[in-house]
Write an enzyme that holds these catalytic residues in place. Structure first.
Site, PDB file in Angstrom:
ATOM      1  N   ASP A  22     -16.914  53.342  53.963  1.00  0.00           N
ATOM      2  CA  ASP A  22     -16.600  54.410  54.427  1.00  0.00           C
ATOM      3  C   ASP A  22     -14.830  54.610  54.144  1.00  0.00           C
ATOM      4  O   ASP A  22     -14.115  53.961  54.342  1.00  0.00           O
ATOM      5  CB  ASP A  22     -16.440  54.480  56.108  1.00  0.00           C
ATOM      6  CG  ASP A  22     -16.217  55.734  56.861  1.00  0.00           C
ATOM      7  OD1 ASP A  22     -15.934  56.665  55.978  1.00  0.00           O
ATOM      8  OD2 ASP A  22     -15.841  55.514  57.931  1.00  0.00           O
ATOM      9  N   ASP A 116     -17.711  60.889  52.134  1.00  0.00           N
ATOM     10  CA  ASP A 116     -16.825  59.653  51.794  1.00  0.00           C
ATOM     11  C   ASP A 116     -17.555  58.641  52.732  1.00  0.00           C
ATOM     12  O   ASP A 116     -16.922  57.454  53.004  1.00  0.00           O
ATOM     13  CB  ASP A 116     -15.707  59.974  52.532  1.00  0.00           C
ATOM     14  CG  ASP A 116     -15.631  59.772  53.966  1.00  0.00           C
ATOM     15  OD1 ASP A 116     -16.459  60.437  54.560  1.00  0.00           O
ATOM     16  OD2 ASP A 116     -14.706  58.973  54.580  1.00  0.00           O
ATOM     17  N   GLU A 117     -18.854  58.595  52.870  1.00  0.00           N
ATOM     18  CA  GLU A 117     -19.469  57.581  53.294  1.00  0.00           C
ATOM     19  C   GLU A 117     -20.918  57.159  52.778  1.00  0.00           C
ATOM     20  O   GLU A 117     -21.878  58.269  52.426  1.00  0.00           O
ATOM     21  CB  GLU A 117     -19.876  57.941  54.760  1.00  0.00           C
ATOM     22  CG  GLU A 117     -18.756  57.358  55.855  1.00  0.00           C
ATOM     23  CD  GLU A 117     -19.323  57.832  57.077  1.00  0.00           C
ATOM     24  OE1 GLU A 117     -20.470  57.227  57.715  1.00  0.00           O
ATOM     25  OE2 GLU A 117     -18.973  58.643  57.798  1.00  0.00           O
TER      26      GLU A 117
HETATM   27 MG    MG Z   1     -14.155  58.161  56.481  1.00  0.00          MG
END
Ligand code: MG
Length: 428
Positions: A22, A116-117
């Site tokens: 993350d 973003d993960e």
């Molecule tokens: Mg994040």
């Protein structure tokens, strides 16, 4: 391969094969990356309209009490000196692509859950890259080298544990000493620590337990997962229904029922229908389109997902297969949005030669209520949004009284058509 430090129980083949990666304060970090004058300042990215929410903020902004998901007007109040930016989604997508290229150099089994993960299943990567801990270290180094951005990595036996662990790997996370193993942006929860780790969390910290459930639980005097474990199953059933009660109990059992990232898990949700007799008119196909959009979006909502792309699949009498897709203005799990787009695609296709199969699929999946979802919050069609409660109510009634108790009029107006369930009529 480096020297393995076994004091934290890290070793190859220990079955802790799920990594959750993350990015730290992703959108805000990208803004700082592209404009170094923002470095060290409280940068807040989010919707600027009256209903806007914070999509991301730097750790400097967090020090003022700003949080993602917070209404923008409140963020302005607690952090008047903040740098407020509308966000540049295209740029985030561009960097997200680079990020995923890095992921794929470590494992072919990547399950993205937002820009973003992602989850990585590294079970097949140990010979090449070492233990899960070593892979996490290399991954962080590689990502920083390629993108100049920091990330946090959680390591665990299941997706749930890995996801919760990456939160504890964050720079400002509160960590309980003696539980799990921490170093530089990495938090690893071994099988032996799993139960202790989960029990130490507040219920609101658990992935999937939203604010509504959290406040219901708090009203019952339940604040931590450990307290949740002591609540009788029947009490949870009467409060939340069977499905949710079972899921809540599975969290507290210490060995979560969450499956490992399935290596064949599809990154789309789809339903299709094969007809006994080929259909050659738009109006007859439309009835099936209604059912399919209903079924696909129902599964999205059940999985707390939204999709950014709607795909229509058609197979002609001669088995020629075509697919047409349309990207939605903002991610959705609303059957009306899906139907509108699917209809507009279908209307442009000549079906007079006969159609033997029609399918609707949703791809570009992301977590409903997640950060990307929030960023597109202001673009959501207000006409639909006012009816969100209605769709929730329909889902609830169906959960209680069965799938066919309620649904789109063109489903229930017919005796021969039932609401579509996963797997039914899959093969014609
Ligand atoms: Mg994040």
């Amino acid at each position: 391969m480096g020297n393995l430090d076994n004091s934290d129980g890290d070793s190859i083949g220990d079955e802790l094969d799920i990594l959750h990666v993350d990015m730290d304060a992703f959108f805000a970090a990208v803004e700082v990356l592209d404009d170094q004058s923002l470095k060290g300042r409280p940068v807040i990215v989010g919707g600027s309209g009256s209903r806007g929410v914070v999509a991301a903020c730097t750790y400097e902004a967090r020090a003022f009490g700003v949080r993602s998901g917070m209404p923008m007007f409140r963020a302005r109040k607690v952090c008047p000196q903040g740098v407020f930016l509308p966000g540049r989604f295209k740029r985030y997508v561009e960097l997200s692509r680079e990020l995923h290229v890095v992921f794929e150099t470590f494992s072919p089994f990547v399950e993205p859950i937002s820009l973003d993960e992602a989850f990585l299943d590294v079970s097949g990567a140990h010979l090449l890259f070492g233990s899960s801990l070593e892979i996490a270290k290399s991954l962080r180094k590689e990502i920083y080298g390629k993108l100049s951005l920091n990330c946090s990595v959680g390591i665990g036996r299941t997706r749930l544990v890995a996801k919760l662990a990456s939160k504890k790997a964050k720079p400002n996370a509160k960590r309980v000493p003696g539980i799990g193993y921490f170093e530089d942006g990495i938090y690893r929860v071994g099988s032996d620590d799993e139960k202790k780790f989960l029990f130490s969390l507040n219920v609101g910290e658990v992935w999937g337990i939203g604010p509504v459930t959290t406040s219901s639980l708090e009203k019952m005097g339940v604040h931590t997962v450990e307290e949740l474990s002591k609540v009788e199953y029947q009490v949870l059933v009467s409060k939340f229904g069977i499905a949710k009660a079972a899921w809540l109990k599975s969290i507290t059992s210490g060995s979560t029922q969450e499956q490992l990232v399935s290596k064949t898990e599809s990154k789309s949700v789809s339903h299709e229908e094969t007809f006994n007799t080929d259909l050659d008119s738009h109006s007859t196909l439309d009835i099936h389109l209604v059912r399919l959009c209903d079924a696909v979006t129902r599964r999205l909502r059940a999985g707390k997902l939204k999709a950014s792309t709607v795909v229509l699949v058609l197979k002609y009498s001669d088995f020629t297969r075509i697919t047409r897709q349309i990207k939605l203005a903002s991610p959705s799990n609303d059957p009306r949005t899906f139907l509108k787009e699917a209809r507009s695609i279908l209307s442009q296709i000549d079906v007079s030669s006969g159609i033997r199969l029609i399918g609707v699929s949703a791809s570009g999946l992301l977590e409903a209520g997640g950060i990307e979802d929030q960023l597109s919050f202001e673009e959501i069609n207000l006409e639909y949004e006012s009816q969100d409660n209605l769709i929730e109510a329909i889902d609830e009634i169906r959960a209680k009284y069965g799938l066919n108790s309620l649904g789109p009029a063109s489903i229930n107006g017919s005796n021969t058509l039932k609401a579509k369930e996963h797997g039914d009529n899959q093969w014609g």
